[in-house]
Design an enzyme around this catalytic site. Structure first.
Site, PDB file in Angstrom:
ATOM      1  N   HIS A   1      29.262  48.593  27.428  1.00 57.69           N
ATOM      2  CA  HIS A   1      29.240  47.243  27.996  1.00 57.69           C
ATOM      3  C   HIS A   1      27.824  46.886  28.485  1.00 57.69           C
ATOM      4  O   HIS A   1      27.259  45.861  28.085  1.00 57.69           O
ATOM      5  CB  HIS A   1      30.242  47.194  29.157  1.00 57.69           C
ATOM      6  CG  HIS A   1      30.312  45.882  29.864  1.00 57.69           C
ATOM      7  ND1 HIS A   1      31.327  44.969  29.653  1.00 57.69           N
ATOM      8  CD2 HIS A   1      29.507  45.311  30.786  1.00 57.69           C
ATOM      9  CE1 HIS A   1      31.128  43.897  30.403  1.00 57.69           C
ATOM     10  NE2 HIS A   1      30.032  44.089  31.113  1.00 57.69           N
ATOM     11  N   GLU A   2      27.273  47.740  29.306  1.00 53.05           N
ATOM     12  CA  GLU A   2      25.939  47.448  29.850  1.00 53.05           C
ATOM     13  C   GLU A   2      24.877  47.488  28.757  1.00 53.05           C
ATOM     14  O   GLU A   2      23.874  46.779  28.826  1.00 53.05           O
ATOM     15  CB  GLU A   2      25.598  48.402  30.995  1.00 53.05           C
ATOM     16  CG  GLU A   2      26.606  48.418  32.154  1.00 53.05           C
ATOM     17  CD  GLU A   2      26.912  47.045  32.738  1.00 53.05           C
ATOM     18  OE1 GLU A   2      26.093  46.114  32.589  1.00 53.05           O
ATOM     19  OE2 GLU A   2      28.002  46.884  33.344  1.00 53.05           O
TER      20      GLU A   2
ATOM     21  N   HIS B   1      24.642  44.087  27.380  1.00 51.10           N
ATOM     22  CA  HIS B   1      23.787  43.249  28.242  1.00 51.10           C
ATOM     23  C   HIS B   1      22.307  43.570  28.017  1.00 51.10           C
ATOM     24  O   HIS B   1      21.469  42.681  27.884  1.00 51.10           O
ATOM     25  CB  HIS B   1      24.113  43.515  29.717  1.00 51.10           C
ATOM     26  CG  HIS B   1      25.375  42.863  30.196  1.00 51.10           C
ATOM     27  ND1 HIS B   1      25.623  41.521  30.046  1.00 51.10           N
ATOM     28  CD2 HIS B   1      26.445  43.364  30.874  1.00 51.10           C
ATOM     29  CE1 HIS B   1      26.807  41.226  30.592  1.00 51.10           C
ATOM     30  NE2 HIS B   1      27.325  42.330  31.091  1.00 51.10           N
TER      31      HIS B   1
ATOM     32  N   GLU C   1      28.052  37.933  28.829  1.00 51.19           N
ATOM     33  CA  GLU C   1      29.254  38.770  28.755  1.00 51.19           C
ATOM     34  C   GLU C   1      29.805  38.836  27.333  1.00 51.19           C
ATOM     35  O   GLU C   1      30.473  39.804  26.976  1.00 51.19           O
ATOM     36  CB  GLU C   1      30.328  38.254  29.711  1.00 51.19           C
ATOM     37  CG  GLU C   1      29.996  38.437  31.184  1.00 51.19           C
ATOM     38  CD  GLU C   1      29.800  39.886  31.615  1.00 51.19           C
ATOM     39  OE1 GLU C   1      30.443  40.764  31.015  1.00 51.19           O
ATOM     40  OE2 GLU C   1      29.005  40.134  32.534  1.00 51.19           O
TER      41      GLU C   1
END
Lengths: 504, 504
Positions: B270-271, B274, B300
């Site tokens: 997830h990160e 980003h 997101e």
């Protein structure tokens, strides 16, 4: 605030609070760059650093600050000269007057070059090749020329640089002190140093010791002497340093050398001394112009005191050895307290300043002072620096430099544009000896306390006499208040001769 | 710069470069506070943060910026509406107009409260006791009321907060989307969720797995998908997040749960999503107002795409499993690719949003949206928040909340004053599904590529269509340019139903 103070005092303090915060933020950027930042972050970091400097410089040089000072100074003249507010006004006047002479663009350019130069230095050091660093250094020297030119003809151009780190101190004062030390120390080294074939610290720290074990040992010692886990950090860094983001956010660093635990042990004690000074700034001063250490010489007096006067003393050595054994046991087998004490005080001709013993250390500084003067006077070209370094190491310390990494590239300072900084290490050594003389009179039990690991009385004495004043008293005045003496090399030489006699 | 542009354009850009640098420095303070800072550093950090905000706010609201815009806008009207400079002027106008409405003191007070609130939240969460956080939260809510009041009567007060994270998006648009999702998802959960007795991810990640092994596994996966060691960092943090100090200084964080490697694995992916967005900002835009992600919803969409659409896909699961086995071997014994795929896609009623599967996830957001609206409308008192939380979890997800730490205190957002932020996670899920539809058309081989761990084509597509534009096109326009579609929940629901059918 002093009763009846003009409203301008509040206005000045408000502005200075912002400046103090910006200074702390700059420390944050520096700490991160030297502990955490990925290498390719350097270019952006240089931009951020320059922008911060530009903003700080703008705030400090704002003509409103000058006008506030003009209003406040006549009022301060009628107040107690030792009142915090009176000293604060004097400190701001000094900073403002220095800053207005330097164009904002130059200040930002220097800050930018300082951030980028650190990265270039790291690369050059990793490659052990001065040529990678040459251009960055040449830019630094050029920028310092432009910086010095902003000030009215000083007695010596180096005075301008020195004053940034040791306010009010001059090349004319420094030179005879270093001459005295050089002559005395060259003789002491000749009389006491081995033939250069001995292992560092006679091998007691040669291990090998795993980094994790070293870290645990260092943390145990630090926590015993005053490191507080909820307000301090310890991290590894290629070149150990200390920074504080506030009195309860103190960051110190150390370095773990598999084959020399002395590097971690003594650099941690050294940086602890710096950190304790920062932690001892009273919270009510922390965001003011008085809320910082007064000079690097005084700062170094704290670090060198913990590293050497305490850390290499017989009672501390006897106390700390069992603590180290808990984590480094097998590697320290067969080392008793007296062997340990003698080992960490052995006089050795060596290459690396930060690892040098107390006798040889200041000769490393003499070399750097000579070279900085020569660079600034134009007597030495940047390209000739490595050769001059190697010649100086042979002349002063009798050692041959095998490569740039353990020679001219060993210190971060020139990478970060810090010229005029090195002499403050020697000032620190001298001041530490002078403080210790006074401290022994005030704390007659200090030797016994060190032997029991009771560091509270020492911490309290330092806080009371040095730390809590922050930047209130200029260094010369602070030293006189505490010791009744002026800066002199003799107490340090007496201390050193006494120790060498004890070891003989 | 566009040929023939007025001189004012350079002046505006210069000012905005400073602002961009200050924003990056603020990110540095945030990253440090959440990964490195000792707890007692929080008070000083709040001061630094407030000072930085005050300075940034002053620069953005400077009347000179308004006058430069007044000069530049008529010029921009005659230029190509898609020129970078034209879009830059529009972006600065937006930022300036929003900022001038907010008094500097309020902006600084909010920034101060945000930094302190994070610390209060950490303490409260560690104690699992909402009462420690209550006052900080009440202050946040009060500050948001004062903030909203700075703007001309919006259709709904929440619009003001939402607009800070998702420019141009309104409560009126959001509500029906969340209503549609809620109704559809409650049904899908009923039809697909187990009885709540199953271990998370059917136990494939239950270990125990040592943090060091987890870290090595995560790093191997990250380096295979595009993490670059010389320009990125990975650190542990209590609440994973990503920050960038520049396109080549990207910091992502994760969390290691001894009994659930899924936490580290999916939060790292997830990160990474980003981070890749931040790393994909072109260097020439990086210090400009266009040099940042355009909205949190789009941000997101990147993180959720990597975490779910990629990370929970059948081919990626098959490819990643052998990599994980290298470090987590014994704990993954007997798990084959299909078991693994099914496990990480199991639908489970659970307490923690960040660990939720794709089907339940948006119900966690629905709850937060309801509660934020109620707090802002005054329909819910701060003191009643934990009870309302627990009621909502029972109603929407059918789970009972055992304590505040796994309930109302689980997320950092409210601690940091981030109200109006949570809905962007759902927007991200919807956008990710819409992007994936388009991407599959452009990259027909994508499934096979995922199965071979060939992530280059996917990274390139995202960079080309999303990352490289930075903030040039507002989110609505960006989505339309890439997908030809407007924001809708149906592609996400189609994607989800297809996957659930595949798993049935």
């Amino acid at each position: 605030m002093t009763t009846g103070a003009p409203a301008e005092l509040g206005a000045l303090k408000q502005r200075m609070t912002e400046l103090s915060d910006l200074g702390r933020i700059h420390s944050m950027l520096f700490w991160d760059q030297n502990t955490m930042m990925p290498p390719r972050g350097a270019a952006a970091r240089a931009d951020h650093s320059a922008t911060l400097e530009l903003i700080s410089h703008g705030k400090l040089t704002d003509p409103v600050v000058g006008r506030l000072l003009d209003v406040l100074e006549p009022w301060a003249d009628g107040e107690d000269p030792d009142a915090d507010d009176v000293r604060l006004i004097a400190a701001v006047r000094r900073d403002h007057e220095k800053a207005v002479r330097v164009p904002a663009e130059l200040a930002a350019e220097m800050s930018h070059a300082d951030a980028l130069g650190q990265q270039k230095w790291q690369e050059a050091r990793a490659a052990s090749d001065f040529s990678h660093f040459r251009d960055a250094l040449a830019l630094h020297v050029d920028l310092r020329h432009r910086y010095v030119a902003c000030f009215d003809a000083p007695e010596h151009p180096y005075d301008v640089l020195l004053d940034d780190f040791e306010p009010g101190f001059t090349t004319a004062e420094l030179r005879p002190i270093l001459d005295t030390l050089r002559d005395a120390l060259v003789d002491l080294v000749s009389a006491n140093a081995g033939d250069g074939a001995d292992a560092r610290n006679n091998g007691v720290f040669s291990g090998p010791f795993e980094a994790d074990d070293q870290r645990r040992a260092v943390m145990d010692v630090l926590e015993a002497v005053g490191f507080e886990a909820d307000g301090w950090r310890l991290d590894p860094a290629p070149h150990p340093f200390a920074q504080s983001l506030g009195p309860t956010d103190v960051r110190i660093t150390t370095r773990y050398d598999l084959h020399d635990f002395g590097v971690a042990h003594f650099s941690a004690l050294h940086e602890f001394g710096h950190g304790l000074y920062e932690a001892g700034i009273p919270p009510e001063l922390a965001r003011s112009p008085l809320g910082q250490p007064v000079s690097l010489g005084i700062h170094e007096s704290q670090s060198r005191l913990w590293e050497n006067v305490v850390g290499r003393s017989r009672p501390f050595c006897a106390w700390v050895l069992p603590l180290l054994r808990e984590h480094l046991g097998p590697g320290l087998r067969g080392v008793d307290a007296e062997t340990f004490y003698r080992a960490v005080n052995s006089v050795q001709r060596s290459l690396i300043r930060v690892n040098a013993d107390e006798t040889t250390y200041n000769l490393h500084i003499v070399l750097r002072f000579e070279l900085e003067l020569a660079l600034l006077e134009g007597a030495l070209a940047v390209d000739d620096l490595p050769a001059a370094w190697n010649e100086g190491m042979a002349r002063l310390l009798g050692v041959e430099v095998p490569d740039d990494a353990s020679g001219v590239l060993q210190d971060v300072h020139w990478g970060a544009g810090l010229f005029g900084y090195f002499p403050t290490y020697t000032l620190g050594n001298l001041v530490a000896a002078q403080l210790w003389t006074r401290l022994q009179a005030d704390l007659p039990e200090i030797e016994d306390q060190l032997g029991r690991g009771e560091l509270g009385p020492l911490r309290d004495w330092l806080r009371e006499h040095i730390h809590r004043h922050g930047r209130k008293y200029p260094p010369r005045e602070l030293l006189a208040r505490v010791t009744g003496d002026s800066l002199r090399p003799e107490p340090f030489l007496d201390y050193l001769r006494a120790k060498l006699a004890d070891l003989a």
